[in-house]
Design a protein around this motif. Sequence first.
Motif, short mmCIF file in Angstrom:
data_model
loop_
_atom_site.label_atom_id
_atom_site.label_comp_id
_atom_site.label_asym_id
_atom_site.label_seq_id
_atom_site.Cartn_x
_atom_site.Cartn_y
_atom_site.Cartn_z
N ALA B 64 0.73 -1.20 -0.06
CA ALA B 64 0.03 -0.04 -0.03
C ALA B 64 0.88 1.34 -0.10
N GLU B 65 2.00 1.37 0.69
CA GLU B 65 2.92 2.40 0.91
C GLU B 65 3.28 2.88 -0.53
N ASP B 66 3.45 1.99 -1.30
CA ASP B 66 3.98 2.18 -2.65
C ASP B 66 3.15 3.37 -3.45
N LEU B 67 1.74 3.53 -3.06
CA LEU B 67 1.07 4.55 -3.47
C LEU B 67 0.79 5.86 -2.79
N LYS B 68 1.60 5.67 -1.72
CA LYS B 68 1.42 6.80 -0.40
C LYS B 68 1.20 8.35 -1.16
N GLY B 69 1.99 8.90 -2.01
CA GLY B 69 1.71 10.20 -2.33
C GLY B 69 0.53 10.38 -3.48
N ASP B 70 0.35 9.36 -3.99
CA ASP B 70 -0.55 9.42 -5.50
C ASP B 70 -1.99 8.91 -4.78
N ILE B 71 -2.26 8.63 -3.60
CA ILE B 71 -3.40 7.82 -3.11
C ILE B 71 -4.81 8.60 -3.56
N GLN B 72 -4.90 10.01 -3.52
CA GLN B 72 -5.93 10.74 -3.54
C GLN B 72 -6.14 10.99 -5.22
N LYS B 73 -5.37 10.42 -6.05
CA LYS B 73 -5.56 10.84 -7.38
C LYS B 73 -6.36 9.71 -8.05
N PHE B 74 -6.69 8.46 -7.28
CA PHE B 74 -7.55 7.79 -8.03
C PHE B 74 -9.18 7.48 -7.51
N SER B 75 -9.92 7.39 -8.32
CA SER B 75 -11.24 6.89 -7.83
C SER B 75 -11.47 5.70 -7.72
N VAL B 76 -10.46 4.89 -8.38
CA VAL B 76 -10.47 3.14 -8.12
C VAL B 76 -9.10 2.70 -7.96
N ILE B 77 -9.12 2.02 -6.89
CA ILE B 77 -7.82 1.10 -6.67
C ILE B 77 -8.18 -0.33 -6.66
N ALA B 78 -7.64 -1.00 -7.38
CA ALA B 78 -7.83 -2.72 -7.35
C ALA B 78 -6.85 -3.17 -6.53
N VAL B 79 -7.11 -4.37 -5.84
CA VAL B 79 -6.00 -5.46 -5.24
C VAL B 79 -6.26 -6.60 -6.05
N ASP B 80 -5.15 -7.18 -6.51
CA ASP B 80 -5.35 -8.56 -7.19
C ASP B 80 -5.01 -9.53 -6.22
N PHE B 81 -6.01 -10.60 -6.40
CA PHE B 81 -5.61 -11.84 -5.66
C PHE B 81 -5.56 -13.03 -6.75
N PRO B 82 -4.02 -13.28 -6.74
CA PRO B 82 -3.59 -14.18 -7.90
C PRO B 82 -4.25 -15.60 -7.54
N LYS B 83 -4.39 -15.82 -6.11
CA LYS B 83 -5.17 -17.21 -5.96
C LYS B 83 -5.64 -16.77 -4.71
N PHE B 84 -7.07 -17.52 -4.47
CA PHE B 84 -7.74 -17.30 -3.03
C PHE B 84 -7.12 -17.61 -2.01
N SER B 85 -6.26 -18.20 -2.01
CA SER B 85 -5.40 -18.62 -0.72
C SER B 85 -4.33 -17.60 -0.40
N ASP B 86 -4.18 -16.75 -1.50
CA ASP B 86 -3.15 -15.61 -0.99
C ASP B 86 -3.73 -14.42 -0.30
N GLY B 87 -3.57 -14.38 1.11
CA GLY B 87 -4.12 -13.52 1.75
C GLY B 87 -3.43 -12.19 2.06
N ARG B 88 -2.46 -11.84 1.27
CA ARG B 88 -1.65 -10.53 1.41
C ARG B 88 -2.57 -9.35 0.99
N GLY B 89 -3.42 -9.67 0.03
CA GLY B 89 -4.57 -8.37 -0.52
C GLY B 89 -5.35 -7.94 0.93
N TYR B 90 -5.70 -8.82 1.72
CA TYR B 90 -6.42 -8.23 3.05
C TYR B 90 -5.64 -7.22 3.77
N SER B 91 -4.23 -7.44 3.77
CA SER B 91 -3.45 -6.56 4.54
C SER B 91 -2.97 -5.14 3.66
N ILE B 92 -3.35 -5.48 2.23
CA ILE B 92 -2.75 -4.31 1.61
C ILE B 92 -4.17 -3.30 1.72
N ALA B 93 -5.31 -3.90 1.40
CA ALA B 93 -6.69 -3.04 1.59
C ALA B 93 -6.78 -2.63 2.95
#
Lengths: 580, 177
Positions: B64-93
């Motif tokens: 998430a921090e990779d977007l820090k300065g830019d975050i308010q520029k977007f009306s949509v941010i998506a997080v990809d789940f390459p496999k349902f068992s990959d739970g990193r996306g929950y922490s990113i969100a």
Amino acid sequence: MYRYDEYDQQIVNERVMQYRDQVRRRLSGELTEEEFLPLRLQNGLYMQIHAYMLRIAVPYGLISSKQMRMFAHIARKYDRGYGHFTTRQNIQFNWLKLEDTPDILADLASVEMHAIQTSGNCVRNITSDEFAGVAQDEVVDPRPYAEILRQWSTFHPEFAYLPRKFKIAISGGKEDRAAIYAHDIGLAVTKNAQGEIGFRVLVGGGLGRTPIIGSEICEFVPWQHILTYVESILRVYNEYGRRDNKFKARIKILVKALGIDEFKRRVEADWADLKDGPGTLTIEEVDRVASFFSDPSYETLTDHDAKLNEFKADSRSFSNWLSRNVRPHRIPGYAIVVLSLKKPGDAPGDATAEQMEAVADLADRYSFGELRITHKQNLVLADVRQKDLIRLWQEASGHELTTPNIGMLTDIISCPGAEFCTLANARSIPLAKVIAECFEDLDYQHDIGEITLNISGCVNACGQHHIGNIGITGVEKKDHDEWYQVSIGGAEGNDSSISKIIGPSFTFNQVPEVIERLIHVYLRERMETERFIETVRRIGHAPFKEHVYATGFMAQEEKVAGKYIVESAQYEIPYYSPRF
Amino acid sequence: MIIKNKTIVADDWTVLRLQEQDTAEETIVSAGKIIVPLKVWRAQRETLQQRQDIGVWLASDERAEDLKGDIQKFSVIAVDFPKFSDGRGYSIAYNLRARLGYKGELRAIGDVLRDQLFYMQRVGFDAFVPRPDRKIEDALKGLSDFSEVYQTSFDPVLPLFRRTQRKGNSAAGTLND
Ligand code: HEM
Ligand code: SF4
């Protein structure tokens, strides 16, 4: 003990409904097995060799007589009349049908129980000291915190798909009885110099194929902050734990790779944002939960009972039992009784439906209706009046629950092994039975004294062989025969250590003789009251190794081989291992 | 069709996924509403930030921090789940919402299945693109599996013990009554 309120009950009821629907979708083919797998695992349902196995959570090992009777009911109605108590204080039923499991969960929900998060890559059932609340050396009662952590971890939305399983143990005594060094997170509730309650936090312990003793990440986290601190540990693990290799996915590997200092730095950087936030515990909540663990209505009694001493003198078996299976209680006139599920010849940790009902009755009559399950796969009546001990012993003996072997050689911890488990390299339970029968002689066992023996059917270490004084592991060999590695020097508790392998592996039939030889060296070398583990630590492995491998083994082939084979399933087998 | 704010709605965003041969610098970001990989956003930031119809998506090994300065520029941010068992996306969100204060639409894409949706909405997702081989109506049901939750996360932020008055022992009685 803790009682559900309407919130707890509703969450568990909704889980039953959700799970019922998941099973329906699986049976109709809507869900593939691959998709169903993580769902059923988050509900404790494994597919074993012969049938489905369901692992039911017994939070921190505490259970009421009513709940125990429900286990008996499940054993009779859906299984083969018995259940298996595990080292993680849970119970497993081995012979279930998938279609029945939603009904079983509904039955469990009716007595405030569930199977939530008893497997899968999530935070598992939290384990604790089986003598919590009654031990003489207790600093702080861990049960309220164990319950608070149970609720916190239940359906935690962020940590349901971790890199790997996650186990938390919590203890509150001077002596650690929850193996906190062998857990992903180990917590010791304690008090600081000012008398304030807090937690010593260990992280990155674990067994399996890379056994590691946990490292201290924080010496003292004040109680208010324990949930947020644990949350930060979980988040750092979720973000950085390895997902490319299942065997390197546990938190211990991450802690090792980063080093405890860097790991701690990341945790505390994350925690800086959480500290004092909404996850902070309140005194009202701790008090509320603690109110469920207040003392039962103890009578005012004194310790020494003349009748007890008289009877002790008369009955050798009673006196053996008293010295081995009964522990001092914090309240005068009371005692802690350990009921042994380790009768030689029986599978360690197994209890029949009749035994379950019997212990439920004993709990009602002698121990305020409550029981505990120990991580050594025995049962505990925690609040027995000393003056009831004779009667209790007589009644429990009728159900084969009084083998006086707690902490002795035949108090073996064993995983299910090859007869049940698809991952096994070798059988565990039959080996445990054979060893127990070889050392059945009580005088000999009492002479050997305190010792732990743990058996796992493979490197995954469900039998916790790394922290047994003697550990036995089924290993893989090309010929597909059963081979066992033997290791010594492991221990749990305050002086935890990981055992070391003594040398080349053995066949099934050789193992009892190997144990015999190890014991021989111990008895020869021990000084005064030294325990087995102390002798190993003092003299090292060499003398043991030397003696064990000095001469060949007699071939006792037919004597033990094939003696204990589990009959195959009587209904359609969903999965069948080539081994059997 | 996607699930947004608990209903099934039409959607006109497309998701750009780089193919083997594509590079973040050179890949062409077509006109129209498009959600680009973080790498592409970084490589082509100068031109892309002129546009109003750009969203960005994070892979599960990005932060998430990779977007820090830019975050308010977007009306949509998506997080990809390459496999349902990959739970990193929950922490990113969770980090996007709770730590970086992102207020726009947060969309779960990839291997998104019904039984994850309840957890996803709790960590801050409000839009879901379920896997196309599944009925979206079924997936929607996943959002209402539970009516109560115990712990703090993004939604609700207060743990049960701060939201409600729960009973202690005196009212509870014993289980064996
Ligand atoms: C037959 C069904 C079972 C299967 C398939 C199974 C599977 C596993 C696996 C794969 C591991 C290694 C995890 C890792 O290293 O990451 C493991 C560890 C463990 N299991 Fe089991 N298990 C089963 C039954 C049991 C039983 C019956 C018990 C309790 C008696 C148990 C308690 C444990 C413990 C204590 C560990 C070690 C934890 C650690 O690695 O830190 N398991 N199990
Ligand atoms: S140690 Fe191995 S054989 Fe034993 S239950 Fe665990 S996975 Fe199965």
